[in-house]
Design an enzyme around this catalytic site. Structure first.
Site, PDB file in Angstrom:
ATOM      1  N   HIS A 128      -0.461  -6.626  -3.541  1.00  0.00           N
ATOM      2  CA  HIS A 128      -0.605  -7.900  -2.589  1.00  0.00           C
ATOM      3  C   HIS A 128      -2.000  -8.490  -3.274  1.00  0.00           C
ATOM      4  O   HIS A 128      -2.090  -9.609  -2.669  1.00  0.00           O
ATOM      5  CB  HIS A 128      -0.946  -7.549  -1.161  1.00  0.00           C
ATOM      6  N   ASP A 154      -3.548   4.395 -18.478  1.00  0.00           N
ATOM      7  CA  ASP A 154      -4.258   4.506 -19.610  1.00  0.00           C
ATOM      8  C   ASP A 154      -5.708   4.101 -19.324  1.00  0.00           C
ATOM      9  O   ASP A 154      -6.733   4.476 -20.092  1.00  0.00           O
ATOM     10  CB  ASP A 154      -3.843   3.422 -20.524  1.00  0.00           C
ATOM     11  N   ARG A 156      -2.165   0.715  -6.137  1.00  0.00           N
ATOM     12  CA  ARG A 156      -0.848   0.325  -5.669  1.00  0.00           C
ATOM     13  C   ARG A 156      -0.473  -0.822  -6.603  1.00  0.00           C
ATOM     14  O   ARG A 156      -1.149  -1.966  -6.774  1.00  0.00           O
ATOM     15  CB  ARG A 156      -1.063  -0.117  -4.163  1.00  0.00           C
ATOM     16  N   ASP A 164       5.745  -3.921   6.726  1.00  0.00           N
ATOM     17  CA  ASP A 164       7.021  -4.273   6.089  1.00  0.00           C
ATOM     18  C   ASP A 164       8.170  -3.559   6.982  1.00  0.00           C
ATOM     19  O   ASP A 164       9.216  -4.288   7.029  1.00  0.00           O
ATOM     20  CB  ASP A 164       6.870  -3.803   4.601  1.00  0.00           C
ATOM     21  N   GLU A 204       9.154   1.787   3.267  1.00  0.00           N
ATOM     22  CA  GLU A 204       8.999   0.375   4.199  1.00  0.00           C
ATOM     23  C   GLU A 204       9.969  -0.331   4.727  1.00  0.00           C
ATOM     24  O   GLU A 204      10.058  -1.762   5.115  1.00  0.00           O
ATOM     25  CB  GLU A 204       8.089  -0.633   3.123  1.00  0.00           C
TER      26      GLU A 204
END
Length: 246
Positions: free
Chosen positions: A44, A83, A69, A175, A149
């Site tokens: 988000h 990485d 996230r 959600d 969700e």
């Protein structure tokens, strides 16, 4: 120093903060305040890799691990995030066991998964680590978390948590509420069902909260990780500061 996954597996209760970039100073402030980890939201919030690298580097100076996230179904982003030195991945919208398996495959090096192997990134100290030791450390210590969700995810929670090497689940309450219809389990019952399955399966649980009291309640109810929604917490604090007199 023990990894975040190692601490979770030995039973530590771990507290962190969810924030969005750009927030380098907030990363440092959370570290100095004593948070166990920082969760950076690239679903988000902005997902700019350069900015993310800077945030992870700042966190590492303070020896605070970072979970990211990522966007939904984005193995390329997962590879690049790891990485750069993130210790964990939180992936949104897991609805099936197959999706959980795909998340694990994108996150883990062979032979467990299909993550591309390189040691010349920041996580490999720019090629100055032993390749076998690097692979073994990430196979053992990468934290793999998914989010449930939707009512479909709730229905399929048992097959989701059965995915080999998936460490745990965070419920996305906003959600879940938005996607729950009249014929679905009410949200409180759905959350209780997911948490019961996590306990049964021995899977880790991450809760998102807005207050210390809620964090204490989550830990008391069995959460391994509790993360403050920093935007919500800061806005509540700022509203209080803006109204010193009733």
């Amino acid at each position: 120093m023990a990894s975040l996954r190692e601490r979770a597996r030995r039973g530590d209760r771990l507290i962190g903060a969810l924030l969005r970039m750009p927030s380098e100073e907030l990363v440092e402030m959370n570290a100095i305040a004593g948070m166990d980890f920082v969760l950076i939201d690239c679903e988000h919030g902005p997902a700019d890799l350069i900015a993310l690298r800077q945030h992870i580097a700042v966190a590492s100076v303070h020896r605070v691990p970072v979970i990211v996230r990522v966007g939904e179904n984005d193995p390329g982003q997962i590879l690049r995030v790891l990485d750069q030195g993130a210790e964990g991945i939180l992936a949104p919208h897991l609805d099936t066991g197959a999706q959980a398996d795909a998340l694990v495959a994108a996150t883990m090096y062979p032979p467990v998964g299909r993550r591309g192997f390189a040691t010349y990134s920041r996580a490999g100290r720019f090629g100055e680590v032993d390749p076998e030791a690097h692979r073994d450390w990430y196979l053992e210590n990468t934290l793999v978390l998914g989010m449930i969700e939707s009512p479909l995810g709730v229905t399929n929670v048992a097959e989701i948590v059965a995915s080999a090497r998936l460490d745990g689940i965070m419920i996305g309450p906003a959600d879940l509420a938005a996607s729950t219809g009249a014929d679905d389990l009410p949200v409180p019952d759905a959350i209780a069902a997911v948490n019961a399955e996590l306990r049964r399966a021995g899977s880790m649980r991450m809760d998102i909260v807005g207050t210390r009291a809620a964090a204490e309640a989550s830990f008391a109810d069995g959460a391994t990780f509790v993360v403050y929604n920093l935007a919500s917490s800061l806005m509540a604090h700022l509203r209080g500061l803006a109204a010193p007199v009733d």
